[in-house]
Design a protein around this motif. Structure first.
Motif, PDB file in Angstrom:
ATOM      1  N   ALA A  20       0.774  -1.236  -0.085  1.00 29.55           N
ATOM      2  CA  ALA A  20      -0.033   0.105   0.082  1.00 29.55           C
ATOM      3  C   ALA A  20       0.889   1.338   0.231  1.00 29.55           C
ATOM      4  CB  ALA A  20      -0.995  -0.041   1.030  1.00 29.55           C
ATOM      5  N   PRO A  21       0.369   2.479  -0.537  1.00 27.90           N
ATOM      6  CA  PRO A  21       0.961   3.725  -0.589  1.00 27.90           C
ATOM      7  C   PRO A  21       1.172   4.152   0.917  1.00 27.90           C
ATOM      8  CG  PRO A  21      -0.783   3.831  -2.120  1.00 27.90           C
ATOM      9  CD  PRO A  21      -0.889   2.549  -1.529  1.00 27.90           C
ATOM     10  N   ARG A  22       2.588   4.645   1.001  1.00 28.72           N
ATOM     11  CA  ARG A  22       2.691   5.070   2.438  1.00 28.72           C
ATOM     12  C   ARG A  22       1.952   6.586   2.545  1.00 28.72           C
ATOM     13  NH1 ARG A  22       6.387   9.456   2.063  1.00 28.72           N
ATOM     14  NH2 ARG A  22       7.424   9.643   0.193  1.00 28.72           N
ATOM     15  N   PRO A  23       1.529   6.902   3.766  1.00 25.46           N
ATOM     16  CA  PRO A  23       0.666   8.208   3.965  1.00 25.46           C
ATOM     17  C   PRO A  23       1.650   9.285   3.474  1.00 25.46           C
ATOM     18  CG  PRO A  23       1.336   7.225   6.155  1.00 25.46           C
ATOM     19  CD  PRO A  23       1.690   6.366   5.122  1.00 25.46           C
ATOM     20  N   VAL A  24       0.978  10.247   2.638  1.00 25.46           N
ATOM     21  CA  VAL A  24       1.826  11.240   2.087  1.00 25.46           C
ATOM     22  C   VAL A  24       0.945  12.714   2.374  1.00 25.46           C
ATOM     23  CG1 VAL A  24       3.525  10.042   0.727  1.00 25.46           C
ATOM     24  CG2 VAL A  24       1.197  10.939   0.028  1.00 25.46           C
ATOM     25  N   THR A  25      -0.176  12.610   2.993  1.00 24.99           N
ATOM     26  CA  THR A  25      -1.212  13.657   3.096  1.00 24.99           C
ATOM     27  C   THR A  25      -1.397  14.210   4.570  1.00 24.99           C
ATOM     28  OG1 THR A  25      -3.157  12.493   3.375  1.00 24.99           O
ATOM     29  CG2 THR A  25      -2.287  12.711   1.014  1.00 24.99           C
ATOM     30  N   PRO A  26      -1.539  15.420   4.700  1.00 24.67           N
ATOM     31  CA  PRO A  26      -1.656  15.652   6.364  1.00 24.67           C
ATOM     32  C   PRO A  26      -2.626  14.683   6.996  1.00 24.67           C
ATOM     33  CG  PRO A  26      -1.559  17.619   5.000  1.00 24.67           C
ATOM     34  CD  PRO A  26      -1.666  16.232   4.382  1.00 24.67           C
ATOM     35  N   LEU A  27      -3.917  14.179   6.384  1.00 22.83           N
ATOM     36  CA  LEU A  27      -4.876  13.399   7.031  1.00 22.83           C
ATOM     37  C   LEU A  27      -4.125  12.027   7.208  1.00 22.83           C
ATOM     38  CD1 LEU A  27      -7.578  12.816   8.026  1.00 22.83           C
ATOM     39  CD2 LEU A  27      -8.281  12.488   5.636  1.00 22.83           C
ATOM     40  N   GLY A  28      -3.661  11.570   5.962  1.00 21.50           N
ATOM     41  CA  GLY A  28      -3.095  10.148   6.296  1.00 21.50           C
ATOM     42  C   GLY A  28      -2.010  10.114   7.384  1.00 21.50           C
ATOM     43  N   ARG A 270      -2.048  40.046  -8.485  1.00 20.80           N
ATOM     44  CA  ARG A 270      -2.481  39.857  -9.915  1.00 20.80           C
ATOM     45  C   ARG A 270      -3.659  38.735  -9.882  1.00 20.80           C
ATOM     46  NH1 ARG A 270       2.975  38.412 -12.973  1.00 20.80           N
ATOM     47  NH2 ARG A 270       2.915  37.361 -10.851  1.00 20.80           N
ATOM     48  N   THR A 271      -3.477  37.836  -8.679  1.00 17.50           N
ATOM     49  CA  THR A 271      -4.562  36.797  -8.733  1.00 17.50           C
ATOM     50  C   THR A 271      -5.201  36.726  -7.559  1.00 17.50           C
ATOM     51  OG1 THR A 271      -2.780  35.542  -7.685  1.00 17.50           O
ATOM     52  CG2 THR A 271      -3.076  35.312 -10.081  1.00 17.50           C
ATOM     53  N   GLU A 272      -6.325  35.983  -7.611  1.00 15.19           N
ATOM     54  CA  GLU A 272      -6.978  35.409  -6.305  1.00 15.19           C
ATOM     55  C   GLU A 272      -6.899  33.850  -6.188  1.00 15.19           C
ATOM     56  OE1 GLU A 272     -10.860  36.947  -6.446  1.00 15.19           O
ATOM     57  OE2 GLU A 272     -11.744  35.675  -7.837  1.00 15.19           O
ATOM     58  N   GLN A 273      -7.097  33.339  -5.112  1.00 16.82           N
ATOM     59  CA  GLN A 273      -6.923  31.990  -4.879  1.00 16.82           C
ATOM     60  C   GLN A 273      -7.554  31.411  -3.709  1.00 16.82           C
ATOM     61  OE1 GLN A 273      -3.940  34.175  -4.703  1.00 16.82           O
ATOM     62  NE2 GLN A 273      -4.218  34.095  -2.481  1.00 16.82           N
ATOM     63  N   VAL A 274      -7.683  29.977  -4.003  1.00 18.66           N
ATOM     64  CA  VAL A 274      -8.376  29.238  -2.826  1.00 18.66           C
ATOM     65  C   VAL A 274      -7.625  28.109  -2.539  1.00 18.66           C
ATOM     66  CG1 VAL A 274     -10.338  28.311  -3.985  1.00 18.66           C
ATOM     67  CG2 VAL A 274     -10.124  28.354  -1.490  1.00 18.66           C
ATOM     68  N   LEU A 275      -6.900  27.311  -1.180  1.00 17.12           N
ATOM     69  CA  LEU A 275      -6.219  26.555  -1.000  1.00 17.12           C
ATOM     70  C   LEU A 275      -7.257  25.452  -0.645  1.00 17.12           C
ATOM     71  CD1 LEU A 275      -2.652  26.089   0.750  1.00 17.12           C
ATOM     72  CD2 LEU A 275      -4.331  24.209   0.312  1.00 17.12           C
ATOM     73  N   LEU A 276      -7.802  24.432  -1.026  1.00 15.13           N
ATOM     74  CA  LEU A 276      -8.451  23.339  -0.859  1.00 15.13           C
ATOM     75  C   LEU A 276      -7.792  22.268  -0.081  1.00 15.13           C
ATOM     76  CD1 LEU A 276     -10.476  23.104  -4.175  1.00 15.13           C
ATOM     77  CD2 LEU A 276     -11.035  24.477  -1.975  1.00 15.13           C
ATOM     78  N   PRO A 277      -8.417  21.812   1.017  1.00  9.62           N
ATOM     79  CA  PRO A 277      -7.567  20.855   1.835  1.00  9.62           C
ATOM     80  C   PRO A 277      -8.061  19.314   1.452  1.00  9.62           C
ATOM     81  CG  PRO A 277      -9.646  21.479   2.944  1.00  9.62           C
ATOM     82  CD  PRO A 277      -9.359  22.399   1.942  1.00  9.62           C
ATOM     83  N   LEU A 278      -7.901  19.261   0.051  1.00 10.66           N
ATOM     84  CA  LEU A 278      -7.976  17.929  -0.703  1.00 10.66           C
ATOM     85  C   LEU A 278      -6.916  17.089  -0.868  1.00 10.66           C
ATOM     86  CD1 LEU A 278      -9.859  16.141  -2.542  1.00 10.66           C
ATOM     87  CD2 LEU A 278      -9.094  17.327  -4.443  1.00 10.66           C
ATOM     88  N   ARG A 279      -6.573  16.001  -0.306  1.00  9.09           N
ATOM     89  CA  ARG A 279      -5.537  15.041  -0.560  1.00  9.09           C
ATOM     90  C   ARG A 279      -4.448  15.873   0.166  1.00  9.09           C
ATOM     91  NH1 ARG A 279      -1.684  12.968  -4.254  1.00  9.09           N
ATOM     92  NH2 ARG A 279      -1.349  10.855  -3.954  1.00  9.09           N
ATOM     93  N   ASP A 280      -3.366  16.320  -0.590  1.00  9.76           N
ATOM     94  CA  ASP A 280      -2.150  16.977  -0.119  1.00  9.76           C
ATOM     95  C   ASP A 280      -2.177  18.331  -0.136  1.00  9.76           C
ATOM     96  OD1 ASP A 280       0.213  16.782   1.170  1.00  9.76           O
ATOM     97  OD2 ASP A 280       1.431  16.689  -0.401  1.00  9.76           O
ATOM     98  N   GLY A 281      -3.419  18.749  -0.718  1.00 10.25           N
ATOM     99  CA  GLY A 281      -3.674  20.419  -0.888  1.00 10.25           C
ATOM    100  C   GLY A 281      -3.656  20.607  -2.359  1.00 10.25           C
TER     101      GLY A 281
END
Length: 288
Positions: A20-28, A270-281
């Motif tokens: 199995a993949p090792r955990p690489v996300t904050p949640l994992g 120049r930009t606007e953005q949102v950081l979504l907490p999906l998987r590793d961001g």
């Protein structure tokens, strides 16, 4: 109190699968720490009832989230399933040791089902017809986005590694959408330079390549005509295992690079953005 370890049914299926993949996300990673804490408490006498209860509830909430997201998301196509399965079965370390890949690779680099479906919906929602994928790996994200393109749409995928480019191309050929994908082999910054003045410009750009070059990719897109006036940039790994909000001394080189990238984008008028907490961001960026 006798501490009851949370049943395996609440844990990620991947966590109990061989290779199995090792955990690489904050949640994992958090789930892994909680499981270790639960195991330690199970061996500890006289654990306070309220401590055991809170820890177990936290583990149930966190360990059950990813499997529930998977179950509640539209299933991936058979062609995407094949890419995921082939990527997980590939002996990446052996391929690097044999000199077949130009850098160490691992199955955890795959975008995966929920993120792939998110990208696919972004393409539908934005009406994108021309996509630039900076960092293809085995092609999961590229094919997921290509599946959302109209028949006359196309996607240019940048990949530095000839082995993974060939790996992905062989799988694209199995999909009715694979013909929409054009692979550009070479270092990402060199490919971006070559694509400068691309006409028409790209409507949607996905960045998932060398973390230490993220700011350069971003600047190149905004300072050239590669990105359409109303185009979007989507950036992967912008939480980078939680390192971006951990103490700076605990960050890896890549973790520090992503933290700097996030600060750079947040300060850019120049930009606007949102950081979504999906998987590793996953950060979605729009030019204003």
């Amino acid at each position: 109190m006798t501490f009851s370890v949370t049943p395996d049914s609440i844990r990620s299926t991947a966590a109990n699968t061989p290779n199995a993949p090792r955990p690489v996300t904050p949640l994992g990673i958090a789930v892994e720490h909680l499981e270790a804490a639960v195991a330690l408490l199970a061996q500890t006498p006289d654990v306070p009832d309220d401590l055991a209860m809170h820890l177990q509830k936290a583990l149930v909430l966190m360990a059950g989230l990813d499997p529930y997201l998977e179950q509640s998301t539209t299933p991936e196509s058979p062609e995407l399933t094949e890419i995921a399965e082939r990527t997980h079965r590939e002996a990446w370390q052996s391929r690097f040791n044999q000199g077949k890949t130009v850098r160490p690779l691992e199955q955890e680099m795959l975008s995966g089902h929920v993120e792939g479906q998110t990208l696919k919906l972004f393409v539908h929602m934005t009406g994108a017809r021309r996509i630039l994928d900076i960092g293809m790996f085995t092609g999961y994200s590229a094919l997921a986005m290509a599946e959302a393109l109209p028949a006359d749409g196309y996607l240019v995928a940048c990949e530095v590694d000839p082995y993974t480019a060939e790996f992905a191309q062989s799988l694209f050929q199995r999909s009715p959408h694979g013909s929409k994908i054009q692979i550009e082999l070479g270092a990402a910054l060199e490919t971006l330079e070559k694509l400068t003045n691309h006409e028409p410009p790209f409507d949607f750009v996905f960045i998932d390549a060398d973390k230490q070059e993220y700011i350069q990719y971003y600047q190149k897109l905004l300072d050239s005509n590669l990105l359409a006036e109303n185009g979007y940039i989507c950036v992967d790994n912008t939480l980078f295992q939680g390192q971006v909000y951990s103490p700076e001394a605990e960050r890896s080189t890549n973790g520090q690079a992503i933290a700097q990238f996030n600060q750079f984008v947040a300060a850019d008028p120049r930009t606007e953005q949102v950081l979504l907490p999906l998987r590793d961001g996953l950060t979605l960026i729009r030019r204003v």
